[in-house]
Design a protein around this motif. Sequence first.
Motif, short mmCIF file in Angstrom:
data_model
loop_
_atom_site.label_atom_id
_atom_site.label_comp_id
_atom_site.label_asym_id
_atom_site.label_seq_id
_atom_site.Cartn_x
_atom_site.Cartn_y
_atom_site.Cartn_z
N GLN A 141 -5.57 6.32 -5.18
CA GLN A 141 -5.94 7.73 -5.20
C GLN A 141 -4.75 8.62 -5.55
O GLN A 141 -4.90 9.67 -6.17
CB GLN A 141 -6.54 8.14 -3.85
CG GLN A 141 -7.11 9.56 -3.83
CD GLN A 141 -8.13 9.79 -4.93
OE1 GLN A 141 -8.98 8.94 -5.18
NE2 GLN A 141 -8.05 10.93 -5.61
N ASP A 142 -3.55 8.17 -5.17
CA ASP A 142 -2.35 8.93 -5.57
C ASP A 142 -2.22 8.95 -7.09
O ASP A 142 -1.84 9.98 -7.67
CB ASP A 142 -1.10 8.30 -4.95
CG ASP A 142 -0.99 8.56 -3.45
OD1 ASP A 142 -1.63 9.53 -2.98
OD2 ASP A 142 -0.29 7.80 -2.77
N THR A 145 -4.82 11.37 -8.39
CA THR A 145 -4.43 12.76 -8.11
C THR A 145 -3.33 13.22 -9.05
O THR A 145 -3.33 14.35 -9.55
CB THR A 145 -3.97 12.89 -6.65
OG1 THR A 145 -5.03 12.48 -5.77
CG2 THR A 145 -3.60 14.34 -6.32
N LEU A 149 -3.44 16.34 -11.67
CA LEU A 149 -2.40 17.37 -11.71
C LEU A 149 -1.81 17.51 -13.11
O LEU A 149 -1.48 18.61 -13.56
CB LEU A 149 -1.30 17.05 -10.70
CG LEU A 149 -1.55 17.48 -9.26
CD1 LEU A 149 -0.49 16.90 -8.34
CD2 LEU A 149 -1.58 19.00 -9.15
N ALA A 172 -9.81 13.89 -8.87
CA ALA A 172 -9.28 14.40 -7.61
C ALA A 172 -10.17 14.06 -6.42
O ALA A 172 -9.68 13.96 -5.28
CB ALA A 172 -9.09 15.91 -7.70
N ARG A 177 -8.86 14.33 0.94
CA ARG A 177 -7.55 14.65 1.48
C ARG A 177 -7.23 16.10 1.13
O ARG A 177 -7.78 16.67 0.18
CB ARG A 177 -6.49 13.74 0.87
CG ARG A 177 -6.76 12.25 1.07
CD ARG A 177 -5.64 11.41 0.47
NE ARG A 177 -5.42 11.70 -0.94
CZ ARG A 177 -4.44 11.18 -1.66
NH1 ARG A 177 -3.58 10.34 -1.09
NH2 ARG A 177 -4.31 11.48 -2.93
N ALA A 178 -6.31 16.66 1.88
CA ALA A 178 -5.96 18.07 1.67
C ALA A 178 -5.35 18.27 0.29
O ALA A 178 -5.62 19.28 -0.38
CB ALA A 178 -4.99 18.53 2.76
N VAL A 179 -4.54 17.31 -0.16
CA VAL A 179 -3.91 17.45 -1.46
C VAL A 179 -4.96 17.43 -2.58
O VAL A 179 -4.84 18.17 -3.57
CB VAL A 179 -2.84 16.35 -1.68
CG1 VAL A 179 -3.48 14.97 -1.70
CG2 VAL A 179 -2.06 16.60 -2.95
N ASP A 180 -6.00 16.61 -2.42
CA ASP A 180 -7.06 16.57 -3.43
C ASP A 180 -7.85 17.88 -3.45
O ASP A 180 -8.23 18.37 -4.52
CB ASP A 180 -8.00 15.40 -3.16
CG ASP A 180 -7.30 14.06 -3.35
OD1 ASP A 180 -6.51 13.94 -4.31
OD2 ASP A 180 -7.53 13.14 -2.56
N ASP A 181 -8.10 18.43 -2.25
CA ASP A 181 -8.80 19.72 -2.20
C ASP A 181 -7.97 20.81 -2.89
O ASP A 181 -8.52 21.67 -3.58
CB ASP A 181 -9.06 20.11 -0.75
CG ASP A 181 -10.06 19.17 -0.07
OD1 ASP A 181 -10.84 18.53 -0.81
OD2 ASP A 181 -10.05 19.09 1.17
N ALA A 182 -6.64 20.74 -2.73
CA ALA A 182 -5.77 21.73 -3.37
C ALA A 182 -5.80 21.57 -4.89
O ALA A 182 -5.82 22.56 -5.63
CB ALA A 182 -4.35 21.59 -2.84
N VAL A 183 -5.81 20.32 -5.35
CA VAL A 183 -5.87 20.08 -6.79
C VAL A 183 -7.19 20.58 -7.35
O VAL A 183 -7.24 21.21 -8.42
CB VAL A 183 -5.68 18.58 -7.09
CG1 VAL A 183 -5.92 18.30 -8.57
CG2 VAL A 183 -4.28 18.14 -6.71
#
Length: 340
Positions: A141-142, A145, A149, A172, A177-183
Amino acid sequence: MHRFAARLRARMPARSGSSRVDLWVMAGSGIATVLLTRWFLATAGYPKLGGGGLHIAHVLWGGLLLAAGLGITLTFHGRPARVAAAVAGGAGFGLFIDEVGKFVTERTDYFYRPAAGIIYLTFAALVVTLVRWREPGHRTQDDRTAEALRIALDGAGTGLTAQQRATALRLAEPGGRAVDDAVVALVEALPHRDSPWAGRRRAVAELARRLVTRPVVAVAVAGVYLLQVPPLVGAPIEAFAGDLRQTRELGASIAMVAAAAVAAALAVRAGFLLRADRHRALRLLRASVLVDLLAGQVFKFTALQFDATVGLGLSVLLLAVLTVELHRAPGAGAVPPGAG
């Protein structure tokens, strides 16, 4: 072993989703540079830049272009920068490999005849690698993501097309995850951009698809290819009885004849099988072309120099047509007899 492989994958940088396209651009730029350089030098009478005992070889300009391509990737973000770096890097590599004859001979001979074969083999290896290029079977997933990005970064200044936005949102996976929601929020916030070339690309792709999916096209291209075989085999044999025995291209010419004979045998066998087993016949005909591309062309460029470029273009076209036809042919998904 599996644990070691997993740890190794975890330490590797994420691969860019556009890497294959960018490498194709680099390869195309390099091939075009070699052909244009050889054409220009032959037309201009091989001029020299320098004087007073100095000669500025164009391999130096190649080094400058390679440095420029690297500098672009280290300085700028976005898709246009990557394309510019691929073009500059490909041109720089083309200017470098064009002078390979100087680096493999004691007398630094630019006109060393096997150099054309070396240049062809270098780009052939690159193209085969790109054709067989596959996306990694497992993407964390990283990795996904990071790719989302990258797409967002490409559109930070110009906006995203509908296709780019859909791809980034799919990568994404919002809600995990929070980082995916931000993306996802970043991708959705970027403005929309229409792609002026999208419609034209689709029209060209559709035209190409209609052209290559017609059986008459495959038959016509194959016929033209087979018409080359008798002169290809006959000319070196005829020359062998005369002056060719005194030249340095004897080995290349013999190898060219051998490759042509193998390609011709496969093509003739394909012709006899065409009605009984069309799929197998197409596979044999494609094998015939691959023998020419991966073996015969190396020796053609050595013996005929860059005059072999026209025949190369025809072989590449035939390979594309045959590949499409193989996917269309009845039994394409079946295992041919004797393939087990």
